[in-house]
Design an enzyme around this catalytic site. Structure first.
Site, PDB file in Angstrom:
ATOM      1  N   HIS A  96       0.838  -1.201   0.000  1.00 61.48           N
ATOM      2  CA  HIS A  96       0.000   0.000   0.000  1.00 61.48           C
ATOM      3  C   HIS A  96       0.871   1.250   0.000  1.00 61.48           C
ATOM      4  O   HIS A  96       2.091   1.177   0.149  1.00 61.48           O
ATOM      5  CB  HIS A  96      -0.980  -0.009   1.166  1.00 61.48           C
ATOM      6  CG  HIS A  96      -0.376   0.045   2.536  1.00 61.48           C
ATOM      7  ND1 HIS A  96       0.322  -1.013   3.080  1.00 61.48           N
ATOM      8  CD2 HIS A  96      -0.366   1.029   3.485  1.00 61.48           C
ATOM      9  CE1 HIS A  96       0.716  -0.698   4.302  1.00 61.48           C
ATOM     10  NE2 HIS A  96       0.321   0.537   4.562  1.00 61.48           N
ATOM     11  N   HIS A 141       1.272   4.000   1.899  1.00 65.03           N
ATOM     12  CA  HIS A 141       1.814   4.758   3.022  1.00 65.03           C
ATOM     13  C   HIS A 141       3.335   4.808   2.964  1.00 65.03           C
ATOM     14  O   HIS A 141       3.996   3.838   2.586  1.00 65.03           O
ATOM     15  CB  HIS A 141       1.345   4.162   4.354  1.00 65.03           C
ATOM     16  CG  HIS A 141      -0.110   4.417   4.613  1.00 65.03           C
ATOM     17  ND1 HIS A 141      -0.823   3.772   5.601  1.00 65.03           N
ATOM     18  CD2 HIS A 141      -0.997   5.262   4.020  1.00 65.03           C
ATOM     19  CE1 HIS A 141      -2.067   4.192   5.611  1.00 65.03           C
ATOM     20  NE2 HIS A 141      -2.195   5.098   4.659  1.00 65.03           N
ATOM     21  N   ASP A 145       5.709   4.580   5.062  1.00 61.42           N
ATOM     22  CA  ASP A 145       6.536   3.599   5.767  1.00 61.42           C
ATOM     23  C   ASP A 145       6.537   2.233   5.083  1.00 61.42           C
ATOM     24  O   ASP A 145       7.212   1.303   5.548  1.00 61.42           O
ATOM     25  CB  ASP A 145       6.117   3.459   7.234  1.00 61.42           C
ATOM     26  CG  ASP A 145       4.671   3.027   7.425  1.00 61.42           C
ATOM     27  OD1 ASP A 145       3.831   3.303   6.550  1.00 61.42           O
ATOM     28  OD2 ASP A 145       4.374   2.407   8.468  1.00 61.42           O
ATOM     29  N   HIS A 146       5.845   2.120   3.968  1.00 63.22           N
ATOM     30  CA  HIS A 146       5.879   0.904   3.151  1.00 63.22           C
ATOM     31  C   HIS A 146       6.406   1.182   1.740  1.00 63.22           C
ATOM     32  O   HIS A 146       7.176   0.392   1.205  1.00 63.22           O
ATOM     33  CB  HIS A 146       4.498   0.268   3.083  1.00 63.22           C
ATOM     34  CG  HIS A 146       4.024  -0.219   4.415  1.00 63.22           C
ATOM     35  ND1 HIS A 146       4.083  -1.541   4.804  1.00 63.22           N
ATOM     36  CD2 HIS A 146       3.501   0.453   5.484  1.00 63.22           C
ATOM     37  CE1 HIS A 146       3.627  -1.662   6.040  1.00 63.22           C
ATOM     38  NE2 HIS A 146       3.262  -0.467   6.468  1.00 63.22           N
ATOM     39  N   HIS A 204      -7.555  -0.274   4.688  1.00 61.83           N
ATOM     40  CA  HIS A 204      -6.492   0.528   5.298  1.00 61.83           C
ATOM     41  C   HIS A 204      -6.086   1.649   4.352  1.00 61.83           C
ATOM     42  O   HIS A 204      -5.887   2.790   4.776  1.00 61.83           O
ATOM     43  CB  HIS A 204      -5.302  -0.379   5.631  1.00 61.83           C
ATOM     44  CG  HIS A 204      -4.217   0.314   6.387  1.00 61.83           C
ATOM     45  ND1 HIS A 204      -4.372   0.695   7.699  1.00 61.83           N
ATOM     46  CD2 HIS A 204      -2.963   0.694   6.015  1.00 61.83           C
ATOM     47  CE1 HIS A 204      -3.254   1.284   8.112  1.00 61.83           C
ATOM     48  NE2 HIS A 204      -2.388   1.300   7.101  1.00 61.83           N
ATOM     49  N   ASP A 233      -0.700  -3.986   5.968  1.00 60.15           N
ATOM     50  CA  ASP A 233      -1.402  -3.460   7.138  1.00 60.15           C
ATOM     51  C   ASP A 233      -2.871  -3.864   7.135  1.00 60.15           C
ATOM     52  O   ASP A 233      -3.723  -3.150   7.677  1.00 60.15           O
ATOM     53  CB  ASP A 233      -1.271  -1.938   7.190  1.00 60.15           C
ATOM     54  CG  ASP A 233       0.111  -1.496   7.659  1.00 60.15           C
ATOM     55  OD1 ASP A 233       0.992  -2.358   7.817  1.00 60.15           O
ATOM     56  OD2 ASP A 233       0.315  -0.282   7.837  1.00 60.15           O
ATOM     57  N   HIS A 270       3.920  -5.045  10.352  1.00 60.10           N
ATOM     58  CA  HIS A 270       4.449  -4.408  11.570  1.00 60.10           C
ATOM     59  C   HIS A 270       4.559  -5.422  12.701  1.00 60.10           C
ATOM     60  O   HIS A 270       3.777  -6.375  12.779  1.00 60.10           O
ATOM     61  CB  HIS A 270       3.528  -3.273  12.031  1.00 60.10           C
ATOM     62  CG  HIS A 270       3.537  -2.067  11.150  1.00 60.10           C
ATOM     63  ND1 HIS A 270       4.455  -1.058  11.276  1.00 60.10           N
ATOM     64  CD2 HIS A 270       2.728  -1.718  10.116  1.00 60.10           C
ATOM     65  CE1 HIS A 270       4.218  -0.120  10.367  1.00 60.10           C
ATOM     66  NE2 HIS A 270       3.166  -0.505   9.647  1.00 60.10           N
TER      67      HIS A 270
END
Length: 250
Positions: free
Chosen positions: A56, A58, A60-61, A114, A131, A169
């Protein structure tokens, strides 16, 4: 020959993965936010990165996608979900799409909620859930509805019980504490929490069977909080998510 999965920690609690087709030594990397670390991990394994598989959009990915493509001339394609706006994406994928990773086949499972275009990747008995599904938990409903998350879980829980689950995570201890709050007599969760608290590194992989036993978001039909209460999967998913959020604010 099967694929081999190498987890690589990133940031404070993220997981990236090197997924190696053992026959060709070609690999895909899942959510490579730390481009240098994932490149080093692949080189250490003697694998050549040919694809970036993003669950996805975001940061942090997906935040390392562009840098990794610059660093690795061998990267041929950057995958992301349809309409998700993944950084550096060159090929958008939808539910049921497949593509080759060396001599292995990767299947896409669409799990929007998400983010609007969140996807999971299934290859050789391994599912990478980003996520959407965590060990004993699930992601926030940032761009979707409880019905969408309920449907996403239904898709994932339909996979064989032995399917390995690689999550985005390391939230396992906190998730297990809530799971025990929601399902206090569940001995499987009690054991999982003790195990997670004793771990000195990561808690991946889980399995689909483990999540059926220990994940409250996968146990909507059997949680004590719903005894004698009406409501379908979407409403129950909403209530468990709300309960988790309220519990986290205590």
């Amino acid at each position: 020959m099967p694929v081999r999965v190498v987890p690589v920690p990133a940031l404070e609690d993220n997981y990236m993965y090197v997924v190696i087709d053992e026959e060709t030594k070609q690999c895909g990397v899942i959510d490579p936010v730390d481009a240098a670390a994932i490149q080093t991990a692949a080189e250490r394994e003697g694998a050549t990165i040919t694809a970036i598989l993003t669950t996805h959009s975001h940061w942090d990915h997906a935040g390392g996608n562009v840098e990794l493509k610059k660093r690795c001339a061998s990267v041929e394609v950057v995958y992301g979900g349809v309409g998700d706006g993944v950084a550096g994406c060159t090929k958008e994928l939808g539910d049921g799409d497949t593509f080759a990773l060396g001599n292995s086949t990767v299947q896409v499972i669409s799990t929007p909620c998400h983010t609007a275009g969140h996807i999971c990747y299934l290859v050789d008995g391994n599912v990478f859930t980003g996520d959407t599904m965590f060990v004993s938990g699930c992601g926030n409903f940032n761009s979707g509805t409880p019905a969408q998350m309920a449907q996403a879980f239904q898709k994932l829980l339909a996979l064989p019980d032995e399917t390995k689950v690689w999550v985005g995570h390391e939230y396992t201890c906190k998730n297990c504490r809530f799971a025990l709050f929601a399902d206090p007599d569940n001995e499987e969760i009690q054991r999982r929490l003790k195990w997670a608290e004793s771990c000195h590194s990561w808690t991946v992989p889980s399995t689909i069977g483990d999540e059926k036993r220990c994940n409250p978001f996968a146990r909507l039909g059997s949680l004590p909080m719903f005894d004698n209460e009406p409501g379908g999967p979407a409403e129950r998913m909403r209530l468990v998510r709300k309960a988790k959020d309220d519990w986290g604010r205590r």
